[in-house]
Motif scaffolding. Sequence first.
Motif, PDB file in Angstrom:
ATOM      1  N   GLN A   1      25.827-123.947  68.951  1.00 35.34           N
ATOM      2  CA  GLN A   1      25.440-124.784  69.082  1.00 35.34           C
ATOM      3  C   GLN A   1      23.511-124.540  69.507  1.00 35.34           C
ATOM      4  O   GLN A   1      23.304-125.606  68.516  1.00 35.34           O
ATOM      5  N   HIS A   2      23.147-123.766  69.234  1.00 40.26           N
ATOM      6  CA  HIS A   2      21.546-122.795  68.548  1.00 40.26           C
ATOM      7  C   HIS A   2      22.036-123.053  67.460  1.00 40.26           C
ATOM      8  O   HIS A   2      20.359-124.218  66.928  1.00 40.26           O
ATOM      9  N   ILE A   3      23.118-122.974  66.075  1.00 42.24           N
ATOM     10  CA  ILE A   3      22.746-123.533  64.953  1.00 42.24           C
ATOM     11  C   ILE A   3      22.742-124.662  65.089  1.00 42.24           C
ATOM     12  O   ILE A   3      21.463-125.384  63.766  1.00 42.24           O
ATOM     13  N   LEU A   4      23.395-125.293  65.102  1.00 43.49           N
ATOM     14  CA  LEU A   4      23.606-126.548  65.175  1.00 43.49           C
ATOM     15  C   LEU A   4      22.431-127.507  65.790  1.00 43.49           C
ATOM     16  O   LEU A   4      21.536-128.713  65.302  1.00 43.49           O
ATOM     17  N   ASP A   5      21.871-127.173  67.129  1.00 44.42           N
ATOM     18  CA  ASP A   5      20.242-127.773  67.130  1.00 44.42           C
ATOM     19  C   ASP A   5      19.597-127.297  66.122  1.00 44.42           C
ATOM     20  O   ASP A   5      18.317-128.020  65.676  1.00 44.42           O
ATOM     21  N   LYS A   6      19.356-125.881  65.508  1.00 46.90           N
ATOM     22  CA  LYS A   6      18.434-125.650  64.095  1.00 46.90           C
ATOM     23  C   LYS A   6      18.729-126.205  63.217  1.00 46.90           C
ATOM     24  O   LYS A   6      17.311-127.419  62.423  1.00 46.90           O
TER      25      LYS A   6
ATOM     26  N   PHE B   1      16.071-131.986  60.625  1.00 50.56           N
ATOM     27  CA  PHE B   1      15.737-132.665  60.286  1.00 50.56           C
ATOM     28  C   PHE B   1      14.506-133.369  60.446  1.00 50.56           C
ATOM     29  O   PHE B   1      13.881-134.430  60.630  1.00 50.56           O
ATOM     30  N   HIS B   2      14.801-133.627  61.660  1.00 47.85           N
ATOM     31  CA  HIS B   2      13.783-133.534  62.491  1.00 47.85           C
ATOM     32  C   HIS B   2      12.204-134.023  62.598  1.00 47.85           C
ATOM     33  O   HIS B   2      11.746-134.387  62.209  1.00 47.85           O
ATOM     34  N   ARG B   3      12.601-132.294  61.438  1.00 47.13           N
ATOM     35  CA  ARG B   3      10.464-132.132  61.696  1.00 47.13           C
ATOM     36  C   ARG B   3      10.206-132.495  60.432  1.00 47.13           C
ATOM     37  O   ARG B   3       9.094-132.772  59.982  1.00 47.13           O
ATOM     38  N   ASN B   4      10.772-132.734  59.210  1.00 50.95           N
ATOM     39  CA  ASN B   4      11.013-133.137  58.518  1.00 50.95           C
ATOM     40  C   ASN B   4      10.985-135.012  57.966  1.00 50.95           C
ATOM     41  O   ASN B   4      11.416-134.344  56.573  1.00 50.95           O
ATOM     42  N   HIS B   5      11.982-135.334  58.904  1.00 52.63           N
ATOM     43  CA  HIS B   5      11.607-136.566  58.789  1.00 52.63           C
ATOM     44  C   HIS B   5      12.749-137.031  57.598  1.00 52.63           C
ATOM     45  O   HIS B   5      12.647-137.778  56.733  1.00 52.63           O
ATOM     46  N   THR B   6      14.031-136.593  57.931  1.00 51.59           N
ATOM     47  CA  THR B   6      14.980-136.401  56.043  1.00 51.59           C
ATOM     48  C   THR B   6      16.206-136.325  57.476  1.00 51.59           C
ATOM     49  O   THR B   6      16.507-136.336  58.769  1.00 51.59           O
ATOM     50  N   THR B   7      17.674-136.979  56.567  1.00 48.57           N
ATOM     51  CA  THR B   7      18.545-137.325  57.482  1.00 48.57           C
ATOM     52  C   THR B   7      19.589-136.581  56.472  1.00 48.57           C
ATOM     53  O   THR B   7      19.492-136.081  55.513  1.00 48.57           O
TER      54      THR B   7
ATOM     55  N   PRO C   1      30.426-129.874  63.928  1.00 50.48           N
ATOM     56  CA  PRO C   1      31.140-130.721  63.747  1.00 50.48           C
ATOM     57  C   PRO C   1      30.465-131.394  62.629  1.00 50.48           C
ATOM     58  O   PRO C   1      29.577-130.775  62.024  1.00 50.48           O
ATOM     59  N   LEU C   2      31.435-132.062  61.591  1.00 56.58           N
ATOM     60  CA  LEU C   2      30.489-132.772  60.325  1.00 56.58           C
ATOM     61  C   LEU C   2      29.246-133.253  60.572  1.00 56.58           C
ATOM     62  O   LEU C   2      28.257-133.115  60.211  1.00 56.58           O
ATOM     63  N   LEU C   3      29.173-133.722  61.244  1.00 59.93           N
ATOM     64  CA  LEU C   3      28.187-134.988  62.301  1.00 59.93           C
ATOM     65  C   LEU C   3      28.003-135.158  63.482  1.00 59.93           C
ATOM     66  O   LEU C   3      28.675-134.300  64.499  1.00 59.93           O
ATOM     67  N   GLY C   4      26.749-135.220  63.706  1.00 59.60           N
ATOM     68  CA  GLY C   4      26.335-134.526  65.614  1.00 59.60           C
ATOM     69  C   GLY C   4      25.275-134.174  65.926  1.00 59.60           C
ATOM     70  O   GLY C   4      24.709-133.300  65.148  1.00 59.60           O
ATOM     71  N   SER C   5      25.771-133.452  67.020  1.00 53.33           N
ATOM     72  CA  SER C   5      24.026-132.919  67.341  1.00 53.33           C
ATOM     73  C   SER C   5      24.867-132.443  68.359  1.00 53.33           C
ATOM     74  O   SER C   5      23.501-131.735  69.456  1.00 53.33           O
ATOM     75  N   THR C   6      26.154-132.513  69.274  1.00 50.12           N
ATOM     76  CA  THR C   6      26.498-131.694  70.702  1.00 50.12           C
ATOM     77  C   THR C   6      28.261-130.669  69.704  1.00 50.12           C
ATOM     78  O   THR C   6      29.249-131.169  69.172  1.00 50.12           O
ATOM     79  N   VAL C   7      28.396-129.611  69.868  1.00 44.31           N
ATOM     80  CA  VAL C   7      29.471-128.938  69.483  1.00 44.31           C
ATOM     81  C   VAL C   7      31.272-129.910  71.477  1.00 44.31           C
ATOM     82  O   VAL C   7      30.400-130.160  71.667  1.00 44.31           O
ATOM     83  N   ASP C   8      32.207-128.994  70.572  1.00 47.57           N
ATOM     84  CA  ASP C   8      32.733-129.909  71.452  1.00 47.57           C
ATOM     85  C   ASP C   8      33.396-128.618  72.256  1.00 47.57           C
ATOM     86  O   ASP C   8      34.219-127.319  71.738  1.00 47.57           O
ATOM     87  N   ILE C   9      33.574-128.802  73.428  1.00 50.67           N
ATOM     88  CA  ILE C   9      33.916-127.847  74.075  1.00 50.67           C
ATOM     89  C   ILE C   9      35.278-127.390  74.539  1.00 50.67           C
ATOM     90  O   ILE C   9      35.819-126.444  74.327  1.00 50.67           O
TER      91      ILE C   9
END
Length: 231
Positions: free
Chosen positions: A108-113, A118-124, A168-176
């Motif tokens: 989850q920490h890696i996913l958050d990073k 993308f958020h800080r660089n205004h990209t996707t 996950p390939l996309l998204g912001s949350t890991v699958d518990i």
Amino acid sequence: MELPFYISFREFEKNYYNNLEKWFEKYNNTNEIDFLKNMAEMYKPYLSYSCNEDQLQADAAIKVKNCFFPYVENFGISFNIDESSKNATTKMSNVSEWKTITMMEYAQHILDKINDHFHRNHTTLKENESILDYINNYEVIMSNQKTGYCLDFDLHQQTIPFLKAYLPLLGSTVDITLYRNFHFSVVRIADFIDQKLKSVEAFDQGIYSELKSKALVKIHMQDHSFLTVCN
């Protein structure tokens, strides 16, 4: 050849012979023992030996450095202090401590990073890209933060197979649920590998044998240290 890492025992078992065949195609001078030993190395970091139960158990955890930076930096506060003043004798410094977290928390920490990048660089994500394209990007993984985990990039390399299989390939949350499945599956995968090694008379090279030996050595060393202190 990069062997696939499996979160599910069913998937591992179903693909065993297919992966073995690919292994032989790539390395025609090896045997099944070499294949099994390589797989054992992949799953061993997520297991430990239980002395009480005399069996393997899931131990999917990793040690990370938890960093605490100066309060004034965290909130963007600065003070003009005369360095020659007696009041300037105390200087705040960075503090860190080792912390053990689960591999789910690490993922989850890696996913958050990655999402923060993308958020800080205004990209996707670009077309045909996924989260997995960034799990080993040095700039992303080692980006500095005011507080939080300070990662070791060399240690991070050891987690790549797991992250490829779990994130996950996309998204912001890991699958518990997926992680719980892995927690139960990893012991079955290890038992499968060890039984295969046993069938070719190489059980002593298995996961159970190695982790048990290491655990007993550790206990012996602890007992020796205790007796030394007492005497």
